[in-house]
Design a protein around this motif. Structure first.
Motif, mmCIF file in Angstrom:
data_model
loop_
_atom_site.group_PDB
_atom_site.id
_atom_site.type_symbol
_atom_site.label_atom_id
_atom_site.label_comp_id
_atom_site.label_asym_id
_atom_site.label_seq_id
_atom_site.Cartn_x
_atom_site.Cartn_y
_atom_site.Cartn_z
ATOM 1 N N LEU A 81 -1.232 -1.950 2.559
ATOM 2 C CA LEU A 81 -2.194 -0.846 2.497
ATOM 3 C C LEU A 81 -2.102 0.036 3.739
ATOM 4 N N LEU A 119 0.963 2.203 3.360
ATOM 5 C CA LEU A 119 0.773 3.267 2.383
ATOM 6 C C LEU A 119 -0.080 4.410 2.925
ATOM 7 N N GLU A 120 -1.021 4.080 3.766
ATOM 8 C CA GLU A 120 -1.931 5.091 4.291
ATOM 9 C C GLU A 120 -1.492 5.652 5.646
ATOM 10 N N LEU A 164 -6.157 4.319 -1.892
ATOM 11 C CA LEU A 164 -4.850 4.890 -1.563
ATOM 12 C C LEU A 164 -4.828 6.411 -1.646
#
Length: 182
Positions: free
Chosen positions: A51, A54-55, A108
């Motif tokens: 995560l 992804l960010e 997301l």
């Protein structure tokens, strides 16, 4: 992990751990509680890192490279996990997801926005963030799920299979990047 929740017995688990069954029950109360802890730790080690990647404020192609590398490295060290997860999801999806997912689901938004912007700017072919992430995860996971088949059909030793997996860390990322470039 080898037998899944329904196939494992508390006595077997205690025997493998070298403790008595009463002690196992004292600390975990039930097989379900032990299962939640195991899934939480396994997923808890990977999910926050994925995560965060992804960010992260990183170029999309670099993000893909880092994500694939991180995921394949993790699954290489926990190769039993993909098949275990699929079996447990099929056995009892509600229980599995309650065990695995916290009450706060990741959205997301940054990753979705980054993919949408790259499409709008013409940097990548039209694709949704959902499809891109599904493609990445599928290409990273399937070799571990199909490991016995690949080893048999391709006549790979364990060392050969591990060498192929090591190559996938870059091959999958570059394959995805080439597929989405205009």
């Amino acid at each position: 992990m080898e037998k899944g929740m329904s196939g494992a017995r508390m006595q077997e688990i205690a025997d493998r751990a070298g403790i008595n069954k009463a002690l196992l029950h004292y600390y975990f109360r039930s097989k379900e509680q032990l299962f939640k802890l195991i899934i939480g730790r396994a997923v808890g080690n990977l999910l926050p890192r994925v995560l965060a990647l992804l960010e992260a404020d990183v170029d999309l192609f670099e993000k893909i490279r880092h994500l694939v590398g991180e995921y394949i490295t993790f699954v290489s060290a926990n190769s039993f996990l993909p098949l275990f997860v699929v079996n447990e999801i099929n056995r009892d999806p509600q229980f599995f997801f309650k065990s695995m997912v916290s009450s706060e689901k990741p959205r997301l938004a940054g990753f979705r926005r980054q993919v949408d912007e790259a499409v709008a700017q013409g940097r990548i072919r039209p694709i949704s963030a959902t499809q891109l992430l599904m493609n990445i995860m599928s290409l990273a996971i399937f070799p571990f799920m199909g490991k016995p088949i690949f080893k048999a059909v391709l006549e790979l030793s364990e060392a050969d299979f591990q060498a192929e997996v090591a190559r996938r860390r870059t091959e999958v990322a570059e394959f995805i990047i080439r597929a989405i470039q205009p």
